[in-house]
Design a protein around this motif. Structure first.
Motif, mmCIF file in Angstrom:
data_model
loop_
_atom_site.group_PDB
_atom_site.id
_atom_site.type_symbol
_atom_site.label_atom_id
_atom_site.label_comp_id
_atom_site.label_asym_id
_atom_site.label_seq_id
_atom_site.Cartn_x
_atom_site.Cartn_y
_atom_site.Cartn_z
ATOM 1 N N THR A 211 0.514 -1.106 0.419
ATOM 2 C CA THR A 211 -0.254 0.144 0.145
ATOM 3 C C THR A 211 1.012 1.552 0.022
ATOM 4 O O THR A 211 2.082 1.581 0.243
ATOM 5 C CB THR A 211 -1.411 0.540 1.344
ATOM 6 O OG1 THR A 211 -2.214 1.249 0.956
ATOM 7 C CG2 THR A 211 -0.565 0.373 2.532
ATOM 8 N N SER A 212 0.724 2.170 -0.225
ATOM 9 C CA SER A 212 1.163 3.572 -0.044
ATOM 10 C C SER A 212 0.339 4.425 0.539
ATOM 11 O O SER A 212 -0.914 3.976 1.748
ATOM 12 C CB SER A 212 1.200 4.142 -1.425
ATOM 13 O OG SER A 212 1.409 2.970 -2.321
ATOM 14 N N ALA A 213 0.870 5.249 1.463
ATOM 15 C CA ALA A 213 0.649 6.799 1.752
ATOM 16 C C ALA A 213 1.367 7.977 2.375
ATOM 17 O O ALA A 213 1.671 8.229 1.872
ATOM 18 C CB ALA A 213 0.247 5.698 3.743
ATOM 19 N N VAL A 214 0.479 8.903 2.828
ATOM 20 C CA VAL A 214 0.843 10.377 2.133
ATOM 21 C C VAL A 214 0.315 10.978 3.472
ATOM 22 O O VAL A 214 1.710 11.334 3.865
ATOM 23 C CB VAL A 214 -0.359 11.339 1.892
ATOM 24 C CG1 VAL A 214 -0.499 10.905 -0.427
ATOM 25 C CG2 VAL A 214 -1.707 11.248 1.552
ATOM 26 N N ARG A 215 -0.139 10.183 4.306
ATOM 27 C CA ARG A 215 0.224 10.398 6.128
ATOM 28 C C ARG A 215 0.091 9.164 7.111
ATOM 29 O O ARG A 215 -0.067 8.471 6.685
ATOM 30 C CB ARG A 215 -1.564 11.474 6.514
ATOM 31 C CG ARG A 215 -1.190 12.547 5.914
ATOM 32 C CD ARG A 215 -2.163 13.777 6.414
ATOM 33 N NE ARG A 215 -3.412 12.800 7.039
ATOM 34 C CZ ARG A 215 -4.267 13.030 6.254
ATOM 35 N NH1 ARG A 215 -4.740 13.841 5.448
ATOM 36 N NH2 ARG A 215 -5.756 12.287 6.937
ATOM 37 N N MET A 216 0.947 9.598 8.489
ATOM 38 C CA MET A 216 1.536 8.424 8.592
ATOM 39 C C MET A 216 -0.680 7.385 9.599
ATOM 40 O O MET A 216 -0.597 6.443 9.905
ATOM 41 C CB MET A 216 1.695 8.949 10.519
ATOM 42 C CG MET A 216 3.333 8.848 9.990
ATOM 43 S SD MET A 216 4.161 7.606 9.254
ATOM 44 C CE MET A 216 3.686 6.341 10.974
ATOM 45 N N ASP A 217 -1.390 8.749 9.277
ATOM 46 C CA ASP A 217 -2.749 8.246 9.940
ATOM 47 C C ASP A 217 -3.383 7.138 8.908
ATOM 48 O O ASP A 217 -3.845 6.516 8.757
ATOM 49 C CB ASP A 217 -3.822 9.458 10.160
ATOM 50 C CG ASP A 217 -4.153 10.284 9.707
ATOM 51 O OD1 ASP A 217 -2.820 9.698 8.135
ATOM 52 O OD2 ASP A 217 -5.052 11.457 9.861
ATOM 53 N N HIS A 218 -2.511 7.368 7.657
ATOM 54 C CA HIS A 218 -2.968 6.527 6.399
ATOM 55 C C HIS A 218 -1.689 4.878 6.468
ATOM 56 O O HIS A 218 -2.261 4.189 5.411
ATOM 57 C CB HIS A 218 -2.971 6.860 5.144
ATOM 58 C CG HIS A 218 -4.130 7.821 4.722
ATOM 59 N ND1 HIS A 218 -3.721 9.489 3.749
ATOM 60 C CD2 HIS A 218 -5.035 8.511 5.553
ATOM 61 C CE1 HIS A 218 -4.734 9.788 3.902
ATOM 62 N NE2 HIS A 218 -5.119 9.703 5.138
ATOM 63 N N ALA A 219 -1.354 4.939 7.278
ATOM 64 C CA ALA A 219 0.146 3.445 7.046
ATOM 65 C C ALA A 219 -0.831 3.021 7.414
ATOM 66 O O ALA A 219 -1.374 2.792 8.947
ATOM 67 C CB ALA A 219 1.065 4.490 7.704
ATOM 68 N N PRO A 220 0.337 1.891 7.170
ATOM 69 C CA PRO A 220 -0.458 0.273 7.719
ATOM 70 C C PRO A 220 -0.257 0.178 8.659
ATOM 71 O O PRO A 220 0.877 0.618 9.315
ATOM 72 C CB PRO A 220 -0.542 -0.628 7.034
ATOM 73 C CG PRO A 220 1.060 0.232 5.945
ATOM 74 C CD PRO A 220 0.972 1.217 5.818
ATOM 75 N N LEU A 221 -0.935 -0.826 9.366
ATOM 76 C CA LEU A 221 -0.124 -0.287 11.077
ATOM 77 C C LEU A 221 0.203 -2.595 10.897
ATOM 78 O O LEU A 221 -0.649 -3.339 11.108
ATOM 79 C CB LEU A 221 -1.678 -1.149 11.804
ATOM 80 C CG LEU A 221 -2.404 0.650 12.619
ATOM 81 C CD1 LEU A 221 -3.884 0.003 13.047
ATOM 82 C CD2 LEU A 221 -1.235 0.998 12.841
ATOM 83 N N ILE A 222 1.070 -2.639 10.799
ATOM 84 C CA ILE A 222 2.250 -3.376 10.761
ATOM 85 C C ILE A 222 2.806 -3.787 11.689
ATOM 86 O O ILE A 222 3.767 -3.184 12.026
ATOM 87 C CB ILE A 222 3.323 -3.505 9.484
ATOM 88 C CG1 ILE A 222 2.053 -3.448 7.868
ATOM 89 C CG2 ILE A 222 4.150 -5.081 9.651
ATOM 90 C CD1 ILE A 222 2.857 -2.951 6.820
#
Length: 290
Positions: free
Chosen positions: A99-110
């Motif tokens: 996946t991709s994210a532009v903000r940390m709240d969009h980052a996957p919980l891994i």
């Protein structure tokens, strides 16, 4: 900001300094070098140059230059073979863009171990990641001739072993929200095991690179300097850049791994060694006795 004192770089006389570093394969056959198992069929001397590219440069340095830090991570060929297994897909291990994210709240919980790659725009970051994942050619790693192509944090999962994150480039054409995106990630990502900070070997350490080093030091991050494009630089020029980088690492850093990693994504020089180091620092590979 670091203040580096002027110094004289001690080099042996190098014939034909303008000659670029030699390679062992033509560009047309480089795809065969994706696997260490294939490269291992080479004569030993050629294989050593490919796996440990600094060894070929070391002979051009004066004996007064301390090169011990360039050889701290010296795994056996067997370790390198084992590491390659983590970069090879199988029924039990899927390697792919996640996946991709532009903000940390969009980052996957891994929760599994994570490493990230960061560097100046046009440093060859995405190209290096593509070389690392070359055993999985269907993995989507976007590589562009236009600097600043990566605008998001791109996450790649390597089975249950680790996650690799391709960060946006800093400097030229960096995303407007680069600071908020990247600094927040580096400061809060608890499963981040190592940050790989890429420096262009053909131009040497730049002002933006030193700011990035300061950032890693400020956050107390364990990080590694990777010197890219070693095939693009003239030999004497590359040696000067390497020694300048080494001086900064020794005298101005605390969290940086003492050994820089030299790579050519085009010719796979240093790529097997970097794979092995990633597998090791993510806790997936225990090195055998030397």
């Amino acid at each position: 900001m670091f203040h580096i004192k002027p110094r004289i770089i001690v080099l042996k006389a190098i014939p034909k300094l303008q000659k670029s570093i030699s390679t062992t394969q033509t560009c047309q056959s480089n795809h065969k070098l994706s696997s260490f198992l294939e490269a291992a069929k080479m004569p030993e001397k050629q294989l050593r140059k490919l796996v440990f590219p600094f060894e070929d440069l070391e002979r051009h340095l004066s004996s007064k230059v301390n090169t011990s830090n360039f050889q701290l991570f010296q795994p056996r060929y067997e370790d390198i073979k084992m590491a390659e297994m983590f970069f090879t897909p199988s029924k039990k291990q899927k390697i792919d863009y996640f996946t991709s994210a532009v903000r940390m709240d969009h980052a996957p919980l891994i929760t599994q171990s994570e490493v990230c790659f960061i560097g100046r725009s046009n440093v060859g970051k995405s190209t290096l990641i593509k070389a690392l994942f070359s055993l999985v050619p269907e993995t989507e790693v976007r590589v562009s001739k236009t600097p600043g192509h990566t605008k998001k944090m791109n996450f790649f999962t390597v089975g249950k072993a680790f996650t690799l994150v391709d960060m946006p480039g800093y400097g030229y054409k960096a995303p407007k929200d680069f600071v908020d995106m990247v600094e927040t990630y580096l400061e809060t990502r608890h499963n981040l095991k190592r940050t790989f900070l890429l420096v262009d070997g053909s131009v040497g350490l730049q002002h933006a690179d030193r700011i990035a080093i300061d950032m890693c030091e400020e956050f107390g991050l364990p990080y590694v300097l990777v010197i890219t494009k070693i095939d693009k630089a003239k030999q004497g020029e590359l040696l000067r850049h390497i020694l300048e980088i080494q001086e900064v690492m020794q005298n101005h850093t605390v969290g940086c791994f003492p050994q820089p990693f030299l790579v050519s994504s085009l010719h796979y020089s240093g790529v097997y060694l970097l794979r092995c180091f990633i597998a090791h620092v993510t806790g997936n590979l225990k090195l055998g006795p030397s």
